[in-house]
Design a protein around this motif. Structure first.
Motif, mmCIF file in Angstrom:
data_model
loop_
_atom_site.group_PDB
_atom_site.id
_atom_site.type_symbol
_atom_site.label_atom_id
_atom_site.label_comp_id
_atom_site.label_asym_id
_atom_site.label_seq_id
_atom_site.Cartn_x
_atom_site.Cartn_y
_atom_site.Cartn_z
ATOM 1 N N ARG A 128 -36.754 90.169 -15.188
ATOM 2 C CA ARG A 128 -37.784 89.131 -15.087
ATOM 3 C C ARG A 128 -38.780 89.268 -16.245
ATOM 4 N NH1 ARG A 128 -38.832 89.630 -10.109
ATOM 5 N NH2 ARG A 128 -37.646 87.817 -9.444
ATOM 6 N N ARG A 129 -39.167 90.495 -16.563
ATOM 7 C CA ARG A 129 -40.111 90.738 -17.647
ATOM 8 C C ARG A 129 -39.518 90.291 -18.985
ATOM 9 N NH1 ARG A 129 -40.422 94.207 -21.380
ATOM 10 N NH2 ARG A 129 -38.863 95.604 -20.532
ATOM 11 N N ARG A 130 -38.255 90.626 -19.212
ATOM 12 C CA ARG A 130 -37.599 90.242 -20.466
ATOM 13 C C ARG A 130 -37.559 88.714 -20.626
ATOM 14 N NH1 ARG A 130 -34.481 94.206 -23.164
ATOM 15 N NH2 ARG A 130 -34.241 96.105 -21.945
ATOM 16 N N MET A 131 -37.225 88.011 -19.541
ATOM 17 C CA MET A 131 -37.159 86.549 -19.618
ATOM 18 C C MET A 131 -38.545 85.960 -19.841
ATOM 19 S SD MET A 131 -34.128 85.498 -19.767
ATOM 20 C CE MET A 131 -34.473 83.764 -19.683
ATOM 21 N N THR A 132 -39.550 86.532 -19.202
ATOM 22 C CA THR A 132 -40.916 86.045 -19.375
ATOM 23 C C THR A 132 -41.388 86.235 -20.809
ATOM 24 O OG1 THR A 132 -41.415 86.526 -17.064
ATOM 25 C CG2 THR A 132 -43.293 86.274 -18.537
ATOM 26 N N VAL A 133 -41.116 87.402 -21.366
ATOM 27 C CA VAL A 133 -41.507 87.672 -22.753
ATOM 28 C C VAL A 133 -40.756 86.740 -23.702
ATOM 29 C CG1 VAL A 133 -41.409 89.398 -24.609
ATOM 30 C CG2 VAL A 133 -42.223 90.045 -22.337
ATOM 31 N N SER A 134 -39.475 86.543 -23.458
ATOM 32 C CA SER A 134 -38.683 85.645 -24.292
ATOM 33 C C SER A 134 -39.256 84.231 -24.244
ATOM 34 C CB SER A 134 -37.224 85.628 -23.824
ATOM 35 O OG SER A 134 -36.513 84.599 -24.466
ATOM 36 N N LEU A 135 -39.541 83.750 -23.044
ATOM 37 C CA LEU A 135 -40.099 82.405 -22.899
ATOM 38 C C LEU A 135 -41.436 82.294 -23.625
ATOM 39 C CD1 LEU A 135 -40.098 79.570 -21.691
ATOM 40 C CD2 LEU A 135 -41.139 80.543 -19.631
ATOM 41 N N ARG A 136 -42.274 83.300 -23.494
ATOM 42 C CA ARG A 136 -43.591 83.288 -24.131
ATOM 43 C C ARG A 136 -43.449 83.156 -25.650
ATOM 44 N NH1 ARG A 136 -45.772 88.315 -22.784
ATOM 45 N NH2 ARG A 136 -46.129 87.425 -20.731
ATOM 46 N N TYR A 137 -42.606 83.987 -26.258
ATOM 47 C CA TYR A 137 -42.477 83.955 -27.713
ATOM 48 C C TYR A 137 -41.778 82.679 -28.201
ATOM 49 C CZ TYR A 137 -44.269 88.670 -28.096
ATOM 50 O OH TYR A 137 -45.085 89.776 -28.052
ATOM 51 N N ARG A 138 -40.810 82.215 -27.456
ATOM 52 C CA ARG A 138 -40.131 80.978 -27.859
ATOM 53 C C ARG A 138 -41.071 79.778 -27.743
ATOM 54 N NH1 ARG A 138 -36.456 79.455 -24.684
ATOM 55 N NH2 ARG A 138 -36.757 80.928 -22.988
ATOM 56 N N THR A 139 -41.895 79.769 -26.708
ATOM 57 C CA THR A 139 -42.876 78.697 -26.556
ATOM 58 C C THR A 139 -43.900 78.744 -27.688
ATOM 59 O OG1 THR A 139 -42.583 78.700 -24.159
ATOM 60 C CG2 THR A 139 -44.600 77.695 -25.005
ATOM 61 N N MET A 140 -44.348 79.955 -28.031
ATOM 62 C CA MET A 140 -45.296 80.098 -29.140
ATOM 63 C C MET A 140 -44.682 79.601 -30.449
ATOM 64 S SD MET A 140 -47.161 83.716 -28.109
ATOM 65 C CE MET A 140 -47.138 84.270 -29.760
ATOM 66 N N MET A 141 -43.400 79.877 -30.661
ATOM 67 C CA MET A 141 -42.724 79.412 -31.871
ATOM 68 C C MET A 141 -42.728 77.881 -31.928
ATOM 69 S SD MET A 141 -38.720 79.902 -33.015
ATOM 70 C CE MET A 141 -38.103 79.068 -31.557
ATOM 71 N N GLN A 142 -42.385 77.245 -30.815
ATOM 72 C CA GLN A 142 -42.341 75.786 -30.783
ATOM 73 C C GLN A 142 -43.741 75.179 -30.925
ATOM 74 O OE1 GLN A 142 -39.087 73.853 -28.322
ATOM 75 N NE2 GLN A 142 -39.523 75.708 -27.151
ATOM 76 N N LEU A 143 -44.722 75.794 -30.272
ATOM 77 C CA LEU A 143 -46.098 75.287 -30.398
ATOM 78 C C LEU A 143 -46.620 75.447 -31.823
ATOM 79 C CD1 LEU A 143 -47.728 76.471 -27.041
ATOM 80 C CD2 LEU A 143 -47.245 74.113 -27.764
ATOM 81 N N ALA A 144 -46.284 76.552 -32.469
ATOM 82 C CA ALA A 144 -46.702 76.752 -33.854
ATOM 83 C C ALA A 144 -46.097 75.679 -34.750
ATOM 84 C CB ALA A 144 -46.304 78.148 -34.339
ATOM 85 N N TRP A 145 -44.821 75.369 -34.523
ATOM 86 C CA TRP A 145 -44.183 74.319 -35.320
ATOM 87 C C TRP A 145 -44.812 72.959 -35.012
ATOM 88 C CZ3 TRP A 145 -42.717 72.128 -39.266
ATOM 89 C CH2 TRP A 145 -42.093 70.882 -39.251
ATOM 90 N N ALA A 146 -45.036 72.670 -33.741
ATOM 91 C CA ALA A 146 -45.638 71.385 -33.378
ATOM 92 C C ALA A 146 -47.027 71.249 -34.005
ATOM 93 C CB ALA A 146 -45.709 71.246 -31.857
ATOM 94 N N ALA A 147 -47.808 72.322 -33.997
ATOM 95 C CA ALA A 147 -49.140 72.287 -34.614
ATOM 96 C C ALA A 147 -49.024 72.041 -36.109
ATOM 97 C CB ALA A 147 -49.883 73.590 -34.333
ATOM 98 N N ALA A 148 -48.084 72.720 -36.756
ATOM 99 C CA ALA A 148 -47.884 72.517 -38.196
ATOM 100 C C ALA A 148 -47.464 71.078 -38.483
ATOM 101 C CB ALA A 148 -46.840 73.496 -38.732
ATOM 102 N N ALA A 149 -46.567 70.542 -37.653
ATOM 103 C CA ALA A 149 -46.100 69.166 -37.851
ATOM 104 C C ALA A 149 -47.246 68.169 -37.660
ATOM 105 C CB ALA A 149 -44.954 68.858 -36.888
ATOM 106 N N LEU A 150 -48.117 68.468 -36.706
ATOM 107 C CA LEU A 150 -49.255 67.576 -36.447
ATOM 108 C C LEU A 150 -50.347 67.680 -37.508
ATOM 109 C CD1 LEU A 150 -49.611 68.035 -32.601
ATOM 110 C CD2 LEU A 150 -49.199 65.869 -33.767
ATOM 111 N N LEU A 151 -50.607 68.886 -37.974
ATOM 112 C CA LEU A 151 -51.771 69.110 -38.830
ATOM 113 C C LEU A 151 -51.481 69.062 -40.324
ATOM 114 C CD1 LEU A 151 -53.414 71.966 -36.729
ATOM 115 C CD2 LEU A 151 -54.018 69.524 -36.767
ATOM 116 N N ALA A 152 -50.282 69.423 -40.731
ATOM 117 C CA ALA A 152 -49.972 69.462 -42.167
ATOM 118 C C ALA A 152 -49.560 68.071 -42.644
ATOM 119 C CB ALA A 152 -48.860 70.471 -42.440
ATOM 120 N N PRO A 153 -50.241 67.549 -43.646
ATOM 121 C CA PRO A 153 -49.915 66.197 -44.118
ATOM 122 C C PRO A 153 -48.545 66.087 -44.789
ATOM 123 C CG PRO A 153 -51.589 67.205 -45.510
ATOM 124 C CD PRO A 153 -51.355 68.141 -44.372
#
Length: 150
Positions: free
Chosen positions: A88-113
């Protein structure tokens, strides 16, 4: 002492499913880029097209595929774990980092002209759509087989 890194062998199911997502998301991203182009030709003042659309689409495709692949590796690792709490811990950590990766990309796509936000974010939804469409197709095939056997 040199740390020893254990290289995990990627199971064939993870490779097969990742290839399905890579291909399907790539096709979907290509269709999206073509739609941007077509809409730009029809209404150029409302729909942009150019390098920001293509670049964002390609990076979004790669981020979506990487997310799926990393999820597959996590599931593979958890499947071999004996301890339920550790799994359960491994899946939670995996989900956390994968979500952070996608959010970082979404933020870059939104903010970078240099990126088109919509073109960068839309591919992130394609793997889920592909999985649902395939499941619906498999369910329909199962119903067709039942009708033939009845």
């Amino acid at each position: 002492m040199v740390p020893v890194t254990v290289i995990m062998k990627i199971q064939s199911a993870v490779r097969k499913e990742t290839l399905f997502i890579l291909t399907g998301t790539g096709i979907g991203t290509g269709i999206m880029i073509a739609a941007f182009y077509g809409l730009h030709r029809a209404i150029p003042e409302s729909v942009p097209f150019g390098l920001p659309v293509v670049t964002a689409g390609i990076i979004g495709w790669l981020v979506a595929t990487a997310n799926f692949f990393l999820m597959g590796l996590a599931v593979q690792k958890v499947a071999s774990t004996q301890n339920e709490d550790d799994a359960r811990r491994r899946m939670t950590v995996s989900l956390r980092y994968r979500t952070m990766m996608q959010l970082a990309w979404a933020a870059a796509a939104l903010l970078a002209p240099v990126f088109n936000a919509a073109a960068g974010i839309i591919p992130l939804f394609l793997p889920s759509l592909l999985i649902k469409l395939r499941a619906a197709g498999n369910q329909r095939k199962g119903e067709s087989k039942k009708e033939v056997n009845a």
